[in-house]
Design a protein around this motif. Structure first.
Motif, PDB file in Angstrom:
ATOM      1  N   ALA A  10       0.818  -1.211   0.000  1.00  0.00           N
ATOM      2  CA  ALA A  10       0.000   0.000   0.000  1.00  0.00           C
ATOM      3  C   ALA A  10       0.850   1.258   0.000  1.00  0.00           C
ATOM      4  O   ALA A  10       0.393   2.328  -0.411  1.00  0.00           O
ATOM      5  N   ALA A  13       1.604   2.985  -3.641  1.00  0.00           N
ATOM      6  CA  ALA A  13       0.440   3.246  -4.481  1.00  0.00           C
ATOM      7  C   ALA A  13      -0.192   4.567  -4.066  1.00  0.00           C
ATOM      8  O   ALA A  13       0.106   5.112  -3.016  1.00  0.00           O
ATOM      9  N   SER A  90       7.993   3.332  -2.013  1.00  0.00           N
ATOM     10  CA  SER A  90       7.363   4.326  -2.868  1.00  0.00           C
ATOM     11  C   SER A  90       8.346   4.881  -3.902  1.00  0.00           C
ATOM     12  O   SER A  90       9.380   5.435  -3.532  1.00  0.00           O
ATOM     13  N   ARG A 168      -5.875   1.742   6.234  1.00  0.00           N
ATOM     14  CA  ARG A 168      -5.675   2.054   4.821  1.00  0.00           C
ATOM     15  C   ARG A 168      -5.258   3.516   4.708  1.00  0.00           C
ATOM     16  O   ARG A 168      -5.564   4.323   5.599  1.00  0.00           O
ATOM     17  N   SER A 175     -10.069   9.178  -2.216  1.00  0.00           N
ATOM     18  CA  SER A 175      -9.107   8.194  -2.727  1.00  0.00           C
ATOM     19  C   SER A 175      -8.481   7.455  -1.553  1.00  0.00           C
ATOM     20  O   SER A 175      -7.980   8.076  -0.606  1.00  0.00           O
ATOM     21  N   SER A 176      -8.513   6.118  -1.596  1.00  0.00           N
ATOM     22  CA  SER A 176      -7.919   5.332  -0.522  1.00  0.00           C
ATOM     23  C   SER A 176      -7.222   4.120  -1.109  1.00  0.00           C
ATOM     24  O   SER A 176      -7.493   3.704  -2.236  1.00  0.00           O
ATOM     25  N   GLY A 177      -6.314   3.556  -0.339  1.00  0.00           N
ATOM     26  CA  GLY A 177      -5.525   2.428  -0.798  1.00  0.00           C
ATOM     27  C   GLY A 177      -5.999   1.120  -0.192  1.00  0.00           C
ATOM     28  O   GLY A 177      -7.055   1.038   0.439  1.00  0.00           O
TER      29      GLY A 177
END
Length: 218
Positions: A10, A13, A90, A168, A175-177
């Motif tokens: 996560a 992203a 990342s 999360r 917007s969420s992962g």
């Protein structure tokens, strides 16, 4: 051999990468129960502050910054001529670190890493003791990364927490992962878990609103 790798995807992203590219967020760590903690993206993307420098001054030899984010600590070390490597999942974090003059690789701490067993100092700052949701497993992995007399500096929560939750990443705008496990430890909980994994606390200190613990293999 590296420890089994928990889910950490996560962190490479959206919305995490987007927050780092903008340099300001907002970005939240939202639990299953709906409560959320705002992450300090703006501070992460700035230069090392006075609290960070209390960590930098204590670093010894070659330094591995685990979950380096946009690289302010790696950069501060480089400016002082201290060899350091940041690792982060990342691409945006690695790119910012390199642009700022630091060295970073896109890796998980649970991957095979350069210098396994030869790092003099390892850093788990900005709550990164929570990586993988299992601080005990993370402490075992870090023990594989540092030299026999190596140093680990971890930032802890102020409160006496020992908690793991499913969370999360959420930008607060829809917007969420993906869901992943994360942990929070206070100083006493870290000391207790560390002792069980063969570490001993050598120093604890506060700087501003932040708390840090230094440990060495027992």
């Amino acid at each position: 051999m590296p420890a089994p790798r928990p889910r950490t995807d996560a962190w490479h992203a959206a919305p995490y990468d987007a927050a780092l590219r903008s340099g300001g967020g907002p970005l939240y760590l939202r639990r299953d129960d709906g409560t959320a903690v705002e992450l300090e993206v703006r501070r992460w993307c700035a230069r090392a502050d006075a609290a960070d420098l209390t960590v930098v001054r204590r670093c010894e030899g070659a330094v591995l910054d685990i979950g380096c984010g946009p690289g302010r600590l790696v950069t501060a070390l480089a400016e002082r001529g201290v060899p350091g490597l940041g690792i982060d999942l990342s691409p945006a974090a690695v790119a910012r670190t390199v642009r700022a003059g630091g060295t970073a690789l896109r890796r998980s701490v649970f991957d095979r890493l350069p210098g396994d067993g030869r790092w003099d100092t390892a850093l788990l700052i900005d709550g990164n003791i929570g990586i993988g949701g299992d601080p005990s497993a993370l402490l075992r992995r870090v023990a594989q990364l540092v030299t026999p007399g190596g140093l680990l500096i971890a930032e802890t929560a102020h409160a006496d927490l020992d908690e793991c939750a499913r969370v999360r990443l959420d930008d607060g705008r829809g917007s969420s992962g993906a869901v992943f496990p994360w942990a929070w430890l206070g100083p006493r909980a870290l000391a207790r878990r560390a002792a069980a994994e063969g570490w001993r606390v050598t120093e604890e200190w506060s700087a501003g609103r932040r708390r840090f613990t230094a440990l060495r293999p027992a």
